[in-house]
Design an enzyme around this catalytic site. Structure first.
Site, PDB file in Angstrom:
ATOM      1  N   HIS A   1      57.698 -39.324 -28.841  1.00  0.00           N
ATOM      2  CA  HIS A   1      56.775 -39.126 -29.961  1.00  0.00           C
ATOM      3  C   HIS A   1      56.785 -37.677 -30.437  1.00  0.00           C
ATOM      4  CE1 HIS A   1      53.404 -37.162 -27.693  1.00  0.00           C
ATOM      5  NE2 HIS A   1      53.862 -37.882 -26.684  1.00  0.00           N
TER       6      HIS A   1
ATOM      7  N   ASP B   1      54.187 -36.532 -32.632  1.00  0.00           N
ATOM      8  CA  ASP B   1      52.823 -36.041 -32.851  1.00  0.00           C
ATOM      9  C   ASP B   1      52.350 -35.293 -31.611  1.00  0.00           C
ATOM     10  OD1 ASP B   1      52.844 -38.648 -31.576  1.00  0.00           O
ATOM     11  OD2 ASP B   1      50.655 -38.644 -31.755  1.00  0.00           O
TER      12      ASP B   1
ATOM     13  N   ASP C   1      55.571 -32.276 -24.347  1.00  0.00           N
ATOM     14  CA  ASP C   1      54.941 -33.545 -24.734  1.00  0.00           C
ATOM     15  C   ASP C   1      54.937 -33.681 -26.257  1.00  0.00           C
ATOM     16  OD1 ASP C   1      53.429 -35.909 -24.541  1.00  0.00           O
ATOM     17  OD2 ASP C   1      51.554 -34.803 -24.657  1.00  0.00           O
TER      18      ASP C   1
ATOM     19  N   GLU D   1      51.437 -41.496 -30.910  1.00  0.00           N
ATOM     20  CA  GLU D   1      51.176 -41.787 -29.508  1.00  0.00           C
ATOM     21  C   GLU D   1      49.851 -41.201 -29.035  1.00  0.00           C
ATOM     22  OE1 GLU D   1      51.255 -41.319 -25.148  1.00  0.00           O
ATOM     23  OE2 GLU D   1      51.122 -39.742 -26.656  1.00  0.00           O
ATOM     24  N   GLU D   2      49.507 -40.036 -29.563  1.00  0.00           N
ATOM     25  CA  GLU D   2      48.316 -39.341 -29.083  1.00  0.00           C
ATOM     26  C   GLU D   2      47.017 -39.955 -29.585  1.00  0.00           C
ATOM     27  OE1 GLU D   2      48.507 -37.351 -26.804  1.00  0.00           O
ATOM     28  OE2 GLU D   2      50.354 -36.184 -26.891  1.00  0.00           O
TER      29      GLU D   2
ATOM     30  N   ASP E   1      58.296 -39.356 -21.288  1.00  0.00           N
ATOM     31  CA  ASP E   1      56.951 -38.863 -21.568  1.00  0.00           C
ATOM     32  C   ASP E   1      56.023 -39.025 -20.375  1.00  0.00           C
ATOM     33  OD1 ASP E   1      54.937 -37.741 -23.087  1.00  0.00           O
ATOM     34  OD2 ASP E   1      54.382 -39.611 -24.058  1.00  0.00           O
TER      35      ASP E   1
ATOM     36  N   HIS F   1      49.102 -30.946 -22.756  1.00  0.00           N
ATOM     37  CA  HIS F   1      47.776 -30.875 -23.393  1.00  0.00           C
ATOM     38  C   HIS F   1      47.023 -29.593 -23.045  1.00  0.00           C
ATOM     39  CE1 HIS F   1      47.320 -35.490 -24.219  1.00  0.00           C
ATOM     40  NE2 HIS F   1      48.503 -35.024 -24.567  1.00  0.00           N
TER      41      HIS F   1
END
Length: 462
Positions: free
Chosen positions: A84, A86, A115, A149-150, A173, A435
């Site tokens: 992903h 995003d 990520d 995805e997020e 991921d 994150h």
């Protein structure tokens, strides 16, 4: 594989440059626009990935801005690498610009490096190395660029409406060596309306937690009543527990602030739940006979500081994935009622009803109801499955040692796409910066991922 690995070494500078360029795009979900369902930044990142894929000689497809892919080879069936583009918001605390993609001490620093932009770029160049060497494949290969995805995976829902799933695939991921199981995941609220009010000490509100899938690190309550009595209970509680508590007194009452330690909802045992610390304190107050008192007693008796649901009656455990996790993530309580957000994740060999039947039995006698229920079923592959065996061999051959696949409490794209598991990019023992401020990927690990993913694609597609 020496030729394949040597080719990737030749491509090192290109891999690093492309990773830097795509990580300089702030692809946080934004306002939806025509052909840009997740906003300008996400669309810019998708277009970059597809333009790069074209330059590398791949066929590309853009499915209305929801998702895109690069494709190589022929055949009825295809294998997929699903990543992903995003990212979550950057937040504060960065020592380097969060979208600068600067290199320091052999690491690329930027939101999305780990990520998941870096790993999906590594997979793209892994496929490019296969193409450039002319290695024969029996199946088509798709590098799929997800965009949501997020914040909900609506991109893969859209993809699945128009495209058949891969016969084998992986998402870069999570972590190595390989994720063969992901617990069943539920997010929901428990709600109770209040009718009987306390007469002595009134709780005007209790608020705590940011997201249901995080252990809350802060909870606040405002009380009206005998302030000196309330203060005496606070001091006694602090002596007994050493909890970090602050309070402010004004003409309208007392505001109590309780602090905990945050952690991911899949590993609540690693945190300290500020909401339950608050419930423990409030449970020691004389609230007379009231609905508020009953609900606080309910939480203290059946939740407390347990993170496995044992007292609640929903404890489950299996060999592949371990114990059920029980996270109480948010609370909004006022004089009219209360809403509590829960995040429960159950072991991979169980069914949803194994958890929810006893859960519902527990709450019904207290007049509590469930609202806003969301569920993802567990993902579980046998260790003897073709996909597991092939990917494990690829990883073991690269690191030169025997390893065991692992099960996790988190959820990945693998739950959204059939015949798919999570495979890397985090190597055992490495710092997990996903994150977090100062997210990075080391260049050595980025190139190692490209080599592992290239070999994995080759083995799955022949």
């Amino acid at each position: 594989m020496e030729k394949l690995f040597s080719k990737i070494d030749e491509l090192k500078d290109e891999i690093v440059k492309s990773t830097q360029e795509i990580c300089r795009i702030r692809s946080v979900e934004g306002e939806a626009k025509e052909w840009k369902p997740f906003g300008e930044g996400v669309d810019e990142a998708l277009n970059y990935a597809l333009e790069l894929s074209k330059r590398l000689g791949f066929k590309t497809v853009n499915l209305d801005g929801y998702v895109g892919y690069a494709e190589y080879g022929v055949g009825e069936d295809y294998v997929a690498v699903l990543g992903h583009l995003d990212v979550v918001p950057e937040g504060d605390g960065w020592k380097y610009p969060p979208y600068g993609a600067e290199i320091h001490d052999g690491k690329i620093y930027a939101r999305g490096t780990m990520d998941d932009k870096g790993p999906i770029i590594a997979a793209l160049y892994g496929l490019y190395a296969i193409k450039e060497l002319g290695l024969k494949l029996d199946r088509r290969v798709r590098i799929i660029f997800g965009t949501n995805e997020e914040t909900g995976s609506k991109d893969i829902e859209y993809y699945n409406r128009f495209e058949k799933p891969p016969v084998l695939g992986f998402t870069p991921d999570a972590e190595f060596p390989l994720i063969f199981g992901e617990k069943g995941l539920t997010v929901f609220d428990i709600v109770k309306d209040f009718n009987r009010e306390p007469k002595n000490i009134k709780i005007e509100y209790v608020k705590g937690g940011q997201r249901v899938n995080m252990v809350p690190d802060y909870c606040e309550a405002k009380l009206v009543g005998d302030v000196e009595y309330i203060k005496s209970i606070i001091f006694k509680h602090m002596e007994e527990t050493e909890d970090k508590i602050e309070f402010e007194v004004d003409a309208k009452g007392i505001v109590i602030k309780v602090y905990g330690v945050s952690a991911h909802g899949s590993t609540p045992q690693l945190g300290e739940n500020a909401i339950m610390k608050m419930m423990s304190l409030l449970g020691k107050l004389n609230l007379d006979d009231s609905d508020v008192k009953d609900f606080i007693s309910f939480l203290n008796k059946y939740v407390g500081f347990e993170t496995d649901g044992r007292s609640f009656g929903v404890y489950l455990e299996d060999e592949p994935s371990g114990k059920l996790s029980f996270n109480l993530g948010t609370i909004d309580l006022n004089e009219k009622g209360v809403r509590v957000g829960l995040n429960l994740r159950y072991p991979v060999t169980y069914r949803l009803e194994d958890m929810m039947n006893p859960f519902n039995e527990r709450i019904k006698e207290y007049g509590i109801r469930v609202e806003n229920f969301e569920h993802q079923a567990p993902l579980y592959f046998s260790k003897e499955h073709e996909l597991i065996k092939k990917l494990m061999k690829v990883y073991e051959d690269y690191v030169g040692q025997r390893c065991e696949p692992i099960a996790i409490g988190g959820g990945t794209y693998a739950k959204e796409m059939a015949n798919t598991v999570a495979f890397g990019p985090l190597f055992p023992g490495c710092e997990d910066v996903v994150h977090q401020a100062n997210e990075y990927i080391s260049i050595d690990d980025l190139i190692a991922c490209a080599k592992i993913y290239a070999n994995a694609i080759y083995e799955l597609a022949r």
